[in-house]
Write a protein that holds these residues in place. Sequence first.
Motif, short mmCIF file in Angstrom:
data_model
loop_
_atom_site.label_atom_id
_atom_site.label_comp_id
_atom_site.label_asym_id
_atom_site.label_seq_id
_atom_site.Cartn_x
_atom_site.Cartn_y
_atom_site.Cartn_z
N GLN A 1 -42.63 6.09 -8.45
CA GLN A 1 -41.54 6.40 -7.52
C GLN A 1 -41.84 7.67 -6.71
OE1 GLN A 1 -38.79 4.52 -6.77
NE2 GLN A 1 -39.84 3.02 -8.03
N GLY A 2 -42.45 8.65 -7.35
CA GLY A 2 -42.85 9.85 -6.63
C GLY A 2 -43.90 9.56 -5.58
N ALA A 3 -44.88 8.74 -5.94
CA ALA A 3 -45.93 8.37 -4.98
C ALA A 3 -45.35 7.57 -3.82
CB ALA A 3 -47.03 7.59 -5.68
N LEU A 4 -44.42 6.68 -4.11
CA LEU A 4 -43.77 5.92 -3.04
C LEU A 4 -42.97 6.83 -2.11
CD1 LEU A 4 -42.50 2.75 -4.94
CD2 LEU A 4 -44.21 2.82 -3.13
N GLY A 5 -42.33 7.83 -2.66
CA GLY A 5 -41.59 8.78 -1.83
C GLY A 5 -42.49 9.56 -0.91
N VAL A 6 -43.62 10.05 -1.45
CA VAL A 6 -44.57 10.79 -0.61
C VAL A 6 -45.16 9.87 0.45
CG1 VAL A 6 -46.79 11.97 -0.62
CG2 VAL A 6 -45.12 12.48 -2.39
N ALA A 7 -45.55 8.66 0.07
CA ALA A 7 -46.15 7.73 1.03
C ALA A 7 -45.15 7.36 2.12
CB ALA A 7 -46.63 6.48 0.30
N GLY A 8 -43.91 7.13 1.75
CA GLY A 8 -42.90 6.79 2.74
C GLY A 8 -42.64 7.90 3.73
N ARG A 9 -42.61 9.13 3.22
CA ARG A 9 -42.41 10.27 4.12
C ARG A 9 -43.63 10.51 4.99
NH1 ARG A 9 -38.24 14.14 2.32
NH2 ARG A 9 -36.50 12.72 1.98
N THR A 10 -44.81 10.21 4.48
CA THR A 10 -46.04 10.45 5.23
C THR A 10 -46.28 9.36 6.27
OG1 THR A 10 -47.01 11.53 3.30
CG2 THR A 10 -48.53 10.82 5.02
N PHE A 11 -46.10 8.10 5.90
CA PHE A 11 -46.45 6.99 6.77
C PHE A 11 -45.24 6.29 7.40
CE2 PHE A 11 -49.88 7.18 3.55
CZ PHE A 11 -50.88 7.60 4.39
N GLY A 12 -44.05 6.71 7.06
CA GLY A 12 -42.86 6.07 7.60
C GLY A 12 -41.80 7.09 7.94
N ASP A 13 -40.63 6.60 8.21
CA ASP A 13 -39.52 7.48 8.58
C ASP A 13 -38.77 8.03 7.38
OD1 ASP A 13 -40.11 7.04 11.21
OD2 ASP A 13 -38.61 5.47 11.47
N GLU A 14 -38.71 7.26 6.32
CA GLU A 14 -37.97 7.68 5.13
C GLU A 14 -38.75 7.30 3.89
OE1 GLU A 14 -34.98 3.95 4.47
OE2 GLU A 14 -34.32 5.53 5.80
N PRO A 15 -38.42 7.91 2.75
CA PRO A 15 -39.16 7.59 1.53
C PRO A 15 -38.92 6.15 1.08
CG PRO A 15 -37.35 9.09 1.07
CD PRO A 15 -37.40 8.92 2.54
N TRP A 16 -39.91 5.62 0.41
CA TRP A 16 -39.79 4.28 -0.15
C TRP A 16 -39.42 4.40 -1.62
CZ3 TRP A 16 -45.38 3.43 1.85
CH2 TRP A 16 -45.37 3.32 3.23
N GLY A 17 -39.06 3.30 -2.22
CA GLY A 17 -38.77 3.30 -3.64
C GLY A 17 -37.29 3.36 -3.93
N LEU A 18 -36.99 3.54 -5.19
CA LEU A 18 -35.61 3.48 -5.66
C LEU A 18 -34.92 4.83 -5.66
CD1 LEU A 18 -33.71 1.33 -6.75
CD2 LEU A 18 -34.51 1.85 -9.03
N PHE A 19 -35.66 5.92 -5.87
CA PHE A 19 -35.03 7.24 -5.97
C PHE A 19 -34.32 7.63 -4.68
CE2 PHE A 19 -37.94 9.12 -9.49
CZ PHE A 19 -37.35 8.28 -10.41
N GLN A 20 -34.83 7.19 -3.53
CA GLN A 20 -34.21 7.57 -2.26
C GLN A 20 -32.83 6.95 -2.08
OE1 GLN A 20 -33.91 5.61 0.84
NE2 GLN A 20 -34.66 3.71 0.01
N LYS A 21 -32.52 5.92 -2.83
CA LYS A 21 -31.20 5.31 -2.75
C LYS A 21 -30.15 6.14 -3.49
CE LYS A 21 -32.93 0.66 -2.25
NZ LYS A 21 -32.54 0.36 -0.89
#
Length: 69
Positions: A15-35
Amino acid sequence: MKEIISIVGWVVGIQGALGVAGRTFGDEPWGLFQKWWDIPTPGYLALAIIGAALAIWGENGKKRARSRG
């Protein structure tokens, strides 16, 4: 107990890696924690590192337990 720690570590790390990847390559973090929470990028990076450390510690503990008996 090591199995539970290992599973929690994997989930938190991913979930941490998805958050970093989402912020780096997209507009918002990916994964479940961002919800549920608004975590800044360094927080996601810390979650990824802590999760990886827990997963490695739990996996090594399981290997030691298997080698003992």
